[in-house]
Write a protein that holds these residues in place. Sequence first.
Motif, PDB file in Angstrom:
ATOM      1  N   LYS A   1     -10.397   3.863  -6.069  1.00 15.78           N
ATOM      2  CA  LYS A   1     -11.388   3.081  -5.326  1.00 15.78           C
ATOM      3  C   LYS A   1     -10.721   1.983  -4.498  1.00 15.78           C
ATOM      4  N   ARG A   2      -9.825   1.232  -5.135  1.00 13.87           N
ATOM      5  CA  ARG A   2      -9.217   0.098  -4.445  1.00 13.87           C
ATOM      6  C   ARG A   2      -8.237   0.533  -3.356  1.00 13.87           C
ATOM      7  N   LEU A   3      -7.550   1.648  -3.543  1.00 13.63           N
ATOM      8  CA  LEU A   3      -6.646   2.107  -2.496  1.00 13.63           C
ATOM      9  C   LEU A   3      -7.420   2.424  -1.216  1.00 13.63           C
TER      10      LEU A   3
ATOM     11  N   LYS B   1       4.342   4.638 -15.175  1.00 11.31           N
ATOM     12  CA  LYS B   1       4.237   4.475 -13.730  1.00 11.31           C
ATOM     13  C   LYS B   1       2.950   3.777 -13.311  1.00 11.31           C
ATOM     14  N   TYR B   2       2.010   3.623 -14.246  1.00  8.14           N
ATOM     15  CA  TYR B   2       0.812   2.850 -13.915  1.00  8.14           C
ATOM     16  C   TYR B   2       1.191   1.451 -13.423  1.00  8.14           C
ATOM     17  N   PHE B   3       2.231   0.873 -14.014  1.00  9.95           N
ATOM     18  CA  PHE B   3       2.629  -0.483 -13.624  1.00  9.95           C
ATOM     19  C   PHE B   3       3.133  -0.519 -12.186  1.00  9.95           C
ATOM     20  N   TYR B   4       3.756   0.589 -11.749  1.00 11.39           N
ATOM     21  CA  TYR B   4       4.339   0.625 -10.413  1.00 11.39           C
ATOM     22  C   TYR B   4       3.307   0.975  -9.339  1.00 11.39           C
ATOM     23  N   VAL B   5       2.078   1.221  -9.767  1.00 10.24           N
ATOM     24  CA  VAL B   5       0.970   1.356  -8.825  1.00 10.24           C
ATOM     25  C   VAL B   5       0.046   0.148  -8.946  1.00 10.24           C
ATOM     26  N   LEU B   6      -0.203  -0.263 -10.179  1.00 11.86           N
ATOM     27  CA  LEU B   6      -1.066  -1.430 -10.385  1.00 11.86           C
ATOM     28  C   LEU B   6      -0.504  -2.678  -9.716  1.00 11.86           C
ATOM     29  N   ARG B   7       0.793  -2.911  -9.878  1.00 16.32           N
ATOM     30  CA  ARG B   7       1.336  -4.159  -9.322  1.00 16.32           C
ATOM     31  C   ARG B   7       1.181  -4.233  -7.801  1.00 16.32           C
ATOM     32  N   PRO B   8       1.569  -3.209  -7.020  1.00 19.91           N
ATOM     33  CA  PRO B   8       1.356  -3.337  -5.576  1.00 19.91           C
ATOM     34  C   PRO B   8      -0.113  -3.382  -5.167  1.00 19.91           C
ATOM     35  N   VAL B   9      -0.986  -2.695  -5.908  1.00 25.22           N
ATOM     36  CA  VAL B   9      -2.414  -2.775  -5.594  1.00 25.22           C
ATOM     37  C   VAL B   9      -2.928  -4.196  -5.833  1.00 25.22           C
ATOM     38  N   LEU B  10      -2.519  -4.795  -6.940  1.00 23.50           N
ATOM     39  CA  LEU B  10      -2.938  -6.170  -7.220  1.00 23.50           C
ATOM     40  C   LEU B  10      -2.317  -7.141  -6.212  1.00 23.50           C
TER      41      LEU B  10
ATOM     42  N   GLU C   1       2.793  10.689  -6.650  1.00 21.70           N
ATOM     43  CA  GLU C   1       3.875  11.411  -7.319  1.00 21.70           C
ATOM     44  C   GLU C   1       3.749  11.452  -8.834  1.00 21.70           C
ATOM     45  N   TYR C   2       3.213  10.390  -9.427  1.00 24.15           N
ATOM     46  CA  TYR C   2       3.289  10.283 -10.889  1.00 24.15           C
ATOM     47  C   TYR C   2       1.960  10.273 -11.632  1.00 24.15           C
ATOM     48  N   LEU C   3       0.855   9.997 -10.968  1.00 22.59           N
ATOM     49  CA  LEU C   3      -0.394   9.750 -11.701  1.00 22.59           C
ATOM     50  C   LEU C   3      -1.498  10.749 -11.374  1.00 22.59           C
ATOM     51  N   GLN C   4      -1.125  11.953 -10.936  1.00 24.28           N
ATOM     52  CA  GLN C   4      -2.091  13.013 -10.701  1.00 24.28           C
ATOM     53  C   GLN C   4      -2.106  13.968 -11.902  1.00 24.28           C
ATOM     54  N   GLY C   5      -3.231  14.605 -12.142  1.00 25.58           N
ATOM     55  CA  GLY C   5      -3.320  15.575 -13.229  1.00 25.58           C
ATOM     56  C   GLY C   5      -3.831  14.957 -14.510  1.00 25.58           C
ATOM     57  N   GLU C   6      -3.987  15.804 -15.516  1.00 25.01           N
ATOM     58  CA  GLU C   6      -4.538  15.349 -16.797  1.00 25.01           C
ATOM     59  C   GLU C   6      -3.523  14.596 -17.635  1.00 25.01           C
ATOM     60  N   ARG C   7      -2.249  14.933 -17.473  1.00 22.26           N
ATOM     61  CA  ARG C   7      -1.180  14.206 -18.153  1.00 22.26           C
ATOM     62  C   ARG C   7      -0.283  13.575 -17.099  1.00 22.26           C
ATOM     63  N   VAL C   8       0.072  12.309 -17.318  1.00 20.96           N
ATOM     64  CA  VAL C   8       0.799  11.557 -16.293  1.00 20.96           C
ATOM     65  C   VAL C   8       1.955  10.790 -16.932  1.00 20.96           C
ATOM     66  N   ARG C   9       2.875  10.329 -16.079  1.00 23.20           N
ATOM     67  CA  ARG C   9       3.961   9.457 -16.556  1.00 23.20           C
ATOM     68  C   ARG C   9       3.375   8.058 -16.681  1.00 23.20           C
TER      69      ARG C   9
ATOM     70  N   LEU D   1       0.830  -1.211   0.000  1.00 25.39           N
ATOM     71  CA  LEU D   1       0.000   0.000   0.000  1.00 25.39           C
ATOM     72  C   LEU D   1       0.860   1.255   0.000  1.00 25.39           C
ATOM     73  N   ASN D   2       1.903   1.274   0.817  1.00 20.51           N
ATOM     74  CA  ASN D   2       2.783   2.444   0.850  1.00 20.51           C
ATOM     75  C   ASN D   2       3.461   2.667  -0.491  1.00 20.51           C
ATOM     76  N   MET D   3       3.875   1.596  -1.119  1.00 17.62           N
ATOM     77  CA  MET D   3       4.492   1.687  -2.442  1.00 17.62           C
ATOM     78  C   MET D   3       3.500   2.251  -3.457  1.00 17.62           C
ATOM     79  N   ALA D   4       2.282   1.726  -3.448  1.00 18.63           N
ATOM     80  CA  ALA D   4       1.262   2.160  -4.406  1.00 18.63           C
ATOM     81  C   ALA D   4       0.878   3.613  -4.187  1.00 18.63           C
ATOM     82  N   ARG D   5       0.632   3.992  -2.936  1.00 14.82           N
ATOM     83  CA  ARG D   5       0.211   5.365  -2.646  1.00 14.82           C
ATOM     84  C   ARG D   5       1.287   6.362  -3.043  1.00 14.82           C
ATOM     85  N   GLY D   6       2.552   6.053  -2.736  1.00 13.17           N
ATOM     86  CA  GLY D   6       3.636   6.966  -3.066  1.00 13.17           C
ATOM     87  C   GLY D   6       3.756   7.197  -4.563  1.00 13.17           C
ATOM     88  N   ASN D   7       3.742   6.138  -5.338  1.00 16.58           N
ATOM     89  CA  ASN D   7       3.855   6.271  -6.788  1.00 16.58           C
ATOM     90  C   ASN D   7       2.617   6.928  -7.398  1.00 16.58           C
ATOM     91  N   TYR D   8       1.441   6.608  -6.847  1.00 20.61           N
ATOM     92  CA  TYR D   8       0.208   7.207  -7.372  1.00 20.61           C
ATOM     93  C   TYR D   8       0.212   8.718  -7.139  1.00 20.61           C
TER      94      TYR D   8
END
Length: 263
Positions: free
Chosen positions: A226-228, A155-164, A144-152, A135-142
């Motif tokens: 939702k899942r976080l 980095k979706y993989f580095y949030v999806l994997r810990p959430v899964l 830092e990298y996945l906010q706003g209209e344009r994102v890196r 969870l800490n890994m997912a929240r940190g990457n989410y």
Amino acid sequence: MTAEAIRNEIIEQLRRIEQEEQVRILYACESGSRAWGFPSQDSDYDVRFIYVRRPEWYLSIREGRDVIERPISDKLDISGWDLRKALNLYRKSNPPLLEWLQSPIRYAEKSGVAEQLRRISPLAFSPKSCMYHYLNMARGNYREYLQGERVRIKKYFYVLRPVLACEWIERYGEMPPMEFDTLVERLIPREGSLGETVAELLTRKKAGEELDMEPRLAPINDYLEKRLRELENSALEMKAVDAKLGDKLDDLFRSALIENGSF
């Protein structure tokens, strides 16, 4: 370099570490995006290992350094933990170590230590502590990298994997597999916008596309937000579990010293 040439170079670097540091490497594996199944063309090789020293090193009033690290060069990121350090972290259900032990890419396994640790891993696994790690890994990457209209977008993989990984723990009560494909196949329905978006992104990643700044992927963001929230509540309700290992790790440590004491 070819995959075979890189593997040979990694094995040679491990051999040099053994000679220079006067240690025996018991286990070495890949630990990063290559083991997870979604490397980029420029991804480092994240090599991690467990090593043991001669018995007299442990019988000293001075505490020696229990980590070996090499500077990153030629895409090789190599570091390892002393066996005693590794066993103490194992007792605390350390998720990175538990992942190393089940890595699909292994460079060395010279004794039975790693296999013994795999066999008793259900006794060391703590769902609560592992959930919080992911969870800490997912929240940190989410954040830092996945906010706003344009994102890196990579980095979706580095949030999806810990959430899964958290979902796997919640559903099955065991350490999740390293491979991203396995997590997706078991936990995300293929039909629907989420499954289709993840599948398309994974196809692009495996094809070697440069995934940099792009418009956010709403189906994935909605799912993650939702899942976080839900997983945070699930982790709070979990009970902390103490490792039920008794003297097993002491016995394993002593056996490893006897087996490898004369290298």
